[in-house]
Design an enzyme around this catalytic site. Structure first.
Site, PDB file in Angstrom:
ATOM      1  N   ASP A 176      18.020   1.784  -5.402  1.00  0.00           N
ATOM      2  CA  ASP A 176      17.979   1.866  -3.941  1.00  0.00           C
ATOM      3  C   ASP A 176      19.334   1.493  -3.349  1.00  0.00           C
ATOM      4  O   ASP A 176      19.792   2.079  -2.367  1.00  0.00           O
ATOM      5  CB  ASP A 176      16.971   0.863  -3.351  1.00  0.00           C
ATOM      6  CG  ASP A 176      15.540   1.118  -3.759  1.00  0.00           C
ATOM      7  OD1 ASP A 176      15.289   1.340  -4.952  1.00  0.00           O
ATOM      8  OD2 ASP A 176      14.650   1.098  -2.884  1.00  0.00           O
ATOM      9  N   ASN A 212      15.718  -4.191 -12.692  1.00  0.00           N
ATOM     10  CA  ASN A 212      15.035  -3.381 -11.670  1.00  0.00           C
ATOM     11  C   ASN A 212      15.250  -4.003 -10.272  1.00  0.00           C
ATOM     12  O   ASN A 212      15.535  -3.319  -9.294  1.00  0.00           O
ATOM     13  CB  ASN A 212      13.550  -3.363 -12.047  1.00  0.00           C
ATOM     14  CG  ASN A 212      12.639  -2.504 -11.184  1.00  0.00           C
ATOM     15  OD1 ASN A 212      11.676  -1.960 -11.685  1.00  0.00           O
ATOM     16  ND2 ASN A 212      12.878  -2.369  -9.903  1.00  0.00           N
ATOM     17  N   SER A 222      15.450  -2.059 -16.499  1.00  0.00           N
ATOM     18  CA  SER A 222      16.460  -1.745 -15.493  1.00  0.00           C
ATOM     19  C   SER A 222      15.901  -0.642 -14.596  1.00  0.00           C
ATOM     20  O   SER A 222      14.667  -0.502 -14.485  1.00  0.00           O
ATOM     21  CB  SER A 222      17.757  -1.316 -16.186  1.00  0.00           C
ATOM     22  OG  SER A 222      18.811  -1.171 -15.272  1.00  0.00           O
ATOM     23  N   GLN A 223      16.757   0.106 -13.974  1.00  0.00           N
ATOM     24  CA  GLN A 223      16.372   1.257 -13.138  1.00  0.00           C
ATOM     25  C   GLN A 223      17.427   2.324 -13.358  1.00  0.00           C
ATOM     26  O   GLN A 223      18.377   2.099 -14.116  1.00  0.00           O
ATOM     27  CB  GLN A 223      16.304   0.823 -11.670  1.00  0.00           C
ATOM     28  CG  GLN A 223      14.909   0.514 -11.165  1.00  0.00           C
ATOM     29  CD  GLN A 223      14.832   0.518  -9.642  1.00  0.00           C
ATOM     30  OE1 GLN A 223      15.797   0.161  -8.965  1.00  0.00           O
ATOM     31  NE2 GLN A 223      13.702   0.899  -9.089  1.00  0.00           N
ATOM     32  N   ARG A 292       2.205  -5.033 -15.626  1.00  0.00           N
ATOM     33  CA  ARG A 292       3.274  -5.528 -14.748  1.00  0.00           C
ATOM     34  C   ARG A 292       2.731  -6.659 -13.864  1.00  0.00           C
ATOM     35  O   ARG A 292       1.638  -6.521 -13.315  1.00  0.00           O
ATOM     36  CB  ARG A 292       3.777  -4.395 -13.824  1.00  0.00           C
ATOM     37  CG  ARG A 292       4.576  -3.315 -14.508  1.00  0.00           C
ATOM     38  CD  ARG A 292       4.779  -2.122 -13.588  1.00  0.00           C
ATOM     39  NE  ARG A 292       3.502  -1.515 -13.244  1.00  0.00           N
ATOM     40  CZ  ARG A 292       3.266  -0.755 -12.176  1.00  0.00           C
ATOM     41  NH1 ARG A 292       4.238  -0.500 -11.315  1.00  0.00           N
ATOM     42  NH2 ARG A 292       2.083  -0.238 -11.947  1.00  0.00           N
ATOM     43  N   GLY A 324      12.219   4.532 -11.775  1.00  0.00           N
ATOM     44  CA  GLY A 324      12.298   4.660 -10.319  1.00  0.00           C
ATOM     45  C   GLY A 324      11.293   5.664  -9.783  1.00  0.00           C
ATOM     46  O   GLY A 324      10.976   5.654  -8.603  1.00  0.00           O
ATOM     47  N   ASP A 326       8.003   5.881  -9.999  1.00  0.00           N
ATOM     48  CA  ASP A 326       6.707   5.309 -10.342  1.00  0.00           C
ATOM     49  C   ASP A 326       5.736   5.621  -9.202  1.00  0.00           C
ATOM     50  O   ASP A 326       5.868   5.023  -8.158  1.00  0.00           O
ATOM     51  CB  ASP A 326       6.801   3.813 -10.623  1.00  0.00           C
ATOM     52  CG  ASP A 326       7.710   3.042  -9.663  1.00  0.00           C
ATOM     53  OD1 ASP A 326       8.818   3.497  -9.352  1.00  0.00           O
ATOM     54  OD2 ASP A 326       7.277   1.965  -9.222  1.00  0.00           O
ATOM     55  N   GLU A 509       9.721   4.720   3.854  1.00  0.00           N
ATOM     56  CA  GLU A 509      10.137   4.831   2.451  1.00  0.00           C
ATOM     57  C   GLU A 509      10.169   6.267   1.941  1.00  0.00           C
ATOM     58  O   GLU A 509      11.041   6.664   1.172  1.00  0.00           O
ATOM     59  CB  GLU A 509       9.130   3.994   1.655  1.00  0.00           C
ATOM     60  CG  GLU A 509       9.300   3.938   0.194  1.00  0.00           C
ATOM     61  CD  GLU A 509       8.057   3.331  -0.461  1.00  0.00           C
ATOM     62  OE1 GLU A 509       6.946   3.447   0.100  1.00  0.00           O
ATOM     63  OE2 GLU A 509       8.208   2.751  -1.542  1.00  0.00           O
ATOM     64  N   GLU A 525       0.481   3.395  -5.564  1.00  0.00           N
ATOM     65  CA  GLU A 525      -0.331   2.195  -5.740  1.00  0.00           C
ATOM     66  C   GLU A 525      -0.173   1.157  -4.651  1.00  0.00           C
ATOM     67  O   GLU A 525      -0.778   0.093  -4.725  1.00  0.00           O
ATOM     68  CB  GLU A 525       0.000   1.579  -7.104  1.00  0.00           C
ATOM     69  CG  GLU A 525       1.461   1.254  -7.260  1.00  0.00           C
ATOM     70  CD  GLU A 525       1.836   0.819  -8.679  1.00  0.00           C
ATOM     71  OE1 GLU A 525       0.966   0.820  -9.561  1.00  0.00           O
ATOM     72  OE2 GLU A 525       2.991   0.473  -8.877  1.00  0.00           O
TER      73      GLU A 525
HETATM   74  O1  LIG Z   1      12.100   0.803  -3.054  1.00  0.00           O
HETATM   75  C1  LIG Z   1      11.951  -0.065  -4.135  1.00  0.00           C
HETATM   76  C2  LIG Z   1      11.267   0.614  -5.300  1.00  0.00           C
HETATM   77  O2  LIG Z   1       9.903   0.871  -4.885  1.00  0.00           O
HETATM   78  C3  LIG Z   1       9.082   1.551  -5.828  1.00  0.00           C
HETATM   79  O3  LIG Z   1       8.958   0.886  -7.050  1.00  0.00           O
HETATM   80  C4  LIG Z   1       8.784  -0.540  -7.008  1.00  0.00           C
HETATM   81  O4  LIG Z   1       7.423  -0.866  -6.886  1.00  0.00           O
HETATM   82  C5  LIG Z   1       6.626  -0.883  -8.063  1.00  0.00           C
HETATM   83  C6  LIG Z   1       5.247  -1.431  -7.712  1.00  0.00           C
HETATM   84  O5  LIG Z   1       5.300  -2.619  -7.009  1.00  0.00           O
HETATM   85  C7  LIG Z   1       7.303  -1.708  -9.171  1.00  0.00           C
HETATM   86  O6  LIG Z   1       6.538  -1.758 -10.341  1.00  0.00           O
HETATM   87  C8  LIG Z   1       8.660  -1.063  -9.458  1.00  0.00           C
HETATM   88  O7  LIG Z   1       9.293  -1.697 -10.548  1.00  0.00           O
HETATM   89  C9  LIG Z   1       9.482  -1.181  -8.202  1.00  0.00           C
HETATM   90  O8  LIG Z   1      10.770  -0.646  -8.404  1.00  0.00           O
HETATM   91  C10 LIG Z   1       9.725   2.903  -6.069  1.00  0.00           C
HETATM   92  O9  LIG Z   1       8.943   3.730  -6.864  1.00  0.00           O
HETATM   93  C11 LIG Z   1      11.123   2.712  -6.679  1.00  0.00           C
HETATM   94  O10 LIG Z   1      11.742   3.962  -6.854  1.00  0.00           O
HETATM   95  C12 LIG Z   1      11.967   1.908  -5.711  1.00  0.00           C
HETATM   96  O11 LIG Z   1      13.187   1.587  -6.344  1.00  0.00           O
END
Ligand SMILES: OC[C@H]1O[C@H](O[C@H]2O[C@H](CO)[C@@H](O)[C@H](O)[C@H]2O)[C@H](O)[C@@H](O)[C@@H]1O
Length: 551
Positions: A176, A212, A222-223, A292, A324, A326, A509, A525
Site C-alpha cells: 500500500d 506485511n 511479506s507482501q 491468521r 496482497g 486476499d 479501499e 472477509e
Molecule cells: O490495505 C491493507 C491490506 O488490506 C487487505 O489485506 C489485509 O487484510 C487481511 C485481513 O485482515 C490480512 O490478512 C492481510 O494480511 C492484510 O494485508 C488487502 O487485501 C491488502 O491488499 C492490503 O495490503
C-alpha cells in the site's frame, strides 16, 4: 523490547484450570516460576523470539476463546488490543476464573486490555472541499508518529512517521505504502516519502525482510516486493539518494531467494520454485501454517470446508494474504470456493515482475557505485527471469501474461496482474500491444479496470477495481506508447473516485466498477474500509497528471 518472564514452551506446559489444584488458587510452583524466571535468551530453538510472539502465541486458549466467541464483529480487533499487564499474568488469571459460573469473557477482555483506538474515524470531511483538497487534508489524519510502545502490544514500533491506510488498518502496509507515496510526492510531502522508505529499510535491517505490516502477526510473511519501486520514486521525484538503499535491496533479495541454491528441479522452498528446466521463479509464502491471528475464525471455518490437512489450507490462506490479493479466484482451484485455495502452487506473474524490477534496480544502482561485478550478476538474473516468465507465463494465443500453476504444469487465470510486466519494463512492445487488446476486451469498464473477469464473493475479483492496479495499468501502457489506453483508464478511474467522493465525501479501499455508476466495492472477509491510503495516493497523483477539474 521486552522478554516474557516465561517462554512459549514453558507456558504451554503450565496447568490449565482443568487441573483441579489450580482452579481456586495459583500453585506455589507456578508463582515461584513467574517470580524467579530469569529473562530468557531471545530465541528458543524452533520458537519465534519473545518480542515477535503474536497474540495467538501469547494468549493461547484465551485467544481462541475470544476469537471463536465472536465478541468482536471484526476478528482483527482482539489481536490489535494492548494488554494492561503482562500477558502471562492475564492468561493465568483467565485460567483461574473462566470456569466460574459468572465468568463474562467480554468483561474480562475489557478489564485487562485496551481496545484499539479508532483514530481518524471521527474525521469529518468538508463537503465543499475539492477532491484534491480533501486528499491533502487527510494526510495528517492518516499519519502516525513514532510513539512510546505499549509493552506486549502486537504493534511493532517504527522509528519514523508513516501513513496508514485507515479504518481497521491502523498500521503501515508494505505494498500500500508505495502507491500512497505516489500521492505524497504529488502533494509535496517528500518528508513522508523519506521517513516511510527509511522505516522499510529499518525493517529489512531488523527483521531481514519487510513484513506485511508492522504487527507481530504480520512478521511471518511479506507482501508484493515494491521497495525497489519506492527507491526509484526517489530519483524520479528529485529526492535522490537511491544509492544508500543498495544494501537493503540486496538483503531483501536474499529473503525472497532463500534456499534457491540447494533446490533440485521441481522442488520448492519458501518463496522459490525450481522449474523442471532448472530456472528459478518465485511464489508467495508465509512461514507459519496456523490460522491468521487477524482472521482466525474465518480461517478455521474455511479449513473445515476442505478435505485437505488444515495446516496446508492455513498456509495457502496466509500465502494469499502475502500476495496482497486476499482473496481472489487467482489462487482458487474452484473460482468460487475459498476452501479450494492453492496459493503456494501458483507462480504469480506480478511477483515475478516485481522481482525482475528488484534485480534490475540492484544492477542499476551497482553501476552508479562502480560495482560492475554485481551489476553483471544481477543483469543476468533479471534476463534469466524475463526468459522464464516468457516461457511459462506468456500466452501467445490469448495475448496476455498469466500465473502458472506449477503443480498442474499449466497456465492459470488471466487477471489485472498481467499489467505488472509492463509497469516494470519486462515485456516487449509486441506483448504490450496484444495485452492492450486483452485488457480492453476483458477487464476495461467505464470505471477503470477490473481485478479479474470472474465474478465471485472475493474482494480481488469482478466487480471490484483497486487503485494500485489502475496505476500500474495506466503507466504500464503509457510506457509502451499506448497513451490512448493509459489515458482512458486514468480518466475513467478518476471519474469513479470523484463521482463517489461527490456523493459520499470520502474515498474508499475499492470500488464496484461494473455498472454505470461507481458504487462501494464489496466481497471478502471484512467490511469496506474508508480512508484510504493507496486510493488517495493514486488519485492525488492522477489529479496532478490529468485532473485540473478536481483541483
Ligand atoms: O490495505 C491493507 C491490506 O488490506 C487487505 O489485506 C489485509 O487484510 C487481511 C485481513 O485482515 C490480512 O490478512 C492481510 O494480511 C492484510 O494485508 C488487502 O487485501 C491488502 O491488499 C492490503 O495490503
Amino acid at each position: 523490547m521486552h522478554n516474557s518472564k516465561l517462554q512459549l514452551k514453558e507456558l504451554a506446559e503450565l496447568p490449565t484450570s482443568a487441573d483441579s489444584h489450580y482452579e481456586d488458587e495459583p500453585s506455589e510452583l507456578i508463582l515461584d516460576k513467574m517470580l524467579d524466571a530469569e529473562p530468557q535468551p531471545e530465541m528458543i530453538e524452533g520458537m519465534p523470539p519473545s518480542d515477535a510472539l503474536t497474540p495467538a502465541d501469547r494468549y493461547m486458549e484465551l485467544f481462541e476463546h475470544v476469537q471463536s466467541s465472536r465478541i468482536f464483529a471484526d476478528s482483527k480487533t482482539f489481536p490489535d488490543c494492548s494488554p494492561k499487564m503482562d500477558p502471562l499474568d492475564i492468561l493465568l488469571l483467565y485460567r483461574r476464573t473462566r470456569k466460574k459460573d459468572d465468568f463474562d469473557l467480554h468483561a474480562f477482555v475489557e478489564k485487562y486490555f485496551w481496545l484499539p483506538e479508532s483514530r481518524g474515524g471521527e474525521y469529518v470531511s468538508n463537503p465543499g472541499d475539492t477532491l484534491k483538497e480533501h486528499i491533502d487534508n487527510l494526510w495528517p489524519v492518516l499519519t502516525r508518529e513514532p510513539e512510546s510502545h505499549i509493552p506486549w502490544s502486537s504493534l511493532l514500533p517504527l522509528p519514523q512517521a508513516y501513513i496508514v491506510p485507515g479504518g481497521r488498518f491502523g498500521e503501515t502496509y508494505y505494498w500500500d505504502s508505495y502507491f500512497t507515496m505516489l500521492g505524497l510526492a504529488e502533494s509535496g510531502r517528500n518528508d513522508l516519502l523519506r521517513t516511510m522508505a527509511d522505516n522499510f529499510a529499518w525493517m529489512i535491517e531488523t527483521y531481514g525482510h519487510i513484513p506485511n505490516g508492522n504487527r507481530t502477526y504480520y512478521l511471518s510473511r511479506s507482501q508484493p516486493p515494491v521497495f525497489a519501486l519506492m527507491v526509484e520514486l526517489f530519483e524520479e521525484d528529485g529526492i535522490r539518494g537511491a544509492r544508500r538503499y543498495l544494501e537493503h535491496l540486496l538483503k531483501e533479495y536474499e529473503f525472497w531467494m532463500d534456499g534457491a541454491e540447494s533446490l533440485a528441479p521441481n522442488q520448492a522452498y519458501r518463496h522459490v520454485v525450481k522449474m523442471p528446466d532448472g530456472v528459478l521463479l518465485n511464489r508467495y509464502w508465509d512461514d507459519r501454517d496456523t490460522p491468521r491471528d487477524e482472521s482466525w475464525r474465518e480461517d478455521v471455518e474455511t479449513a473445515k470446508l476442505s478435505s485437505r490437512p488444515v495446516n496446508e489450507v492455513y498456509r495457502d490462506l496466509r500465502a494469499g494474504a502475502a500476495s496482497g490479493w486476499d482473496y481472489s479466484s487467482r489462487w482458487l482451484r474452484d473460482a468460487d470456493r475459498l476452501a479450494s485455495i492453492r496459493t503456494t502452487q501458483f507462480i504469480p506473474i506480478d511477483l515475478n515482475a516485481f522481482l525482475y524490477k528488484l534485480e534490475s534496480a540492484i544492477a542499476n544502482i551497482s553501476v552508479l557505485k562502480g560495482d560492475r561485478e554485481t551489476e553483471a550478476l544481477f543483469r543476468q538474473k533479471a534476463d534469466d527471469r524475463r526468459t522464464a516468465v516468457n516461457q511459462y507465463m506468456w500466452d501467445e494465443e490469448e495475448g496476455c501474461f498469466r500465473d502458472y500453476d506449477w503443480h498442474r504444469q499449466q497456465m492459470a487465470l488471466f487477471s489485472a496482474a498481467s499489467v505488472v510486466p509492463l509497469y516494470v519494463g519486462l515485456a516487449t512492445h509486441a506483448q504490450a500491444d496484444k495485452l492492450a487488446d486483452a485488457v480492453r476486451s476483458r477487464l476495461l469498464t467505464q470505471g477503470g479496470i477490473l481485478a479479474t473477469e470472474y465474478e465471485t464473493d472475493e474482494q480481488w475479483d469482478k466487480p471490484n477495481g483497486w487503485a494500485p492496479l489502475q496505476w500500474m495499468a495506466i503507466q504500464g501502457f503509457k510506457l509502451y506508447g499506448n497513451d490512448a489506453l493509459g489515458d482512458e483508464i486514468a480518466r475513467s478511474w478518476l471519474r469513479t473516485v470523484n463521482d463517489f467522493y461527490q456523493q459520499h465525501h470520502k474515498l474508499i479501499e475499492k470500488y464496484h466498477i461494473s455498472g454505470d455508476v461507481p458504487r462501494a466495492g464489496g466481497g471478502g472477509e471484512y467490511p469496506l474500509q474508508d480512508g484510504f491510503g493507496w486510493t488517495n495516493g493514486v488519485a492525488r497523483r492522477l489529479i496532478g497528471l490529468y485532473g485540473e477539474k478536481y483541483e
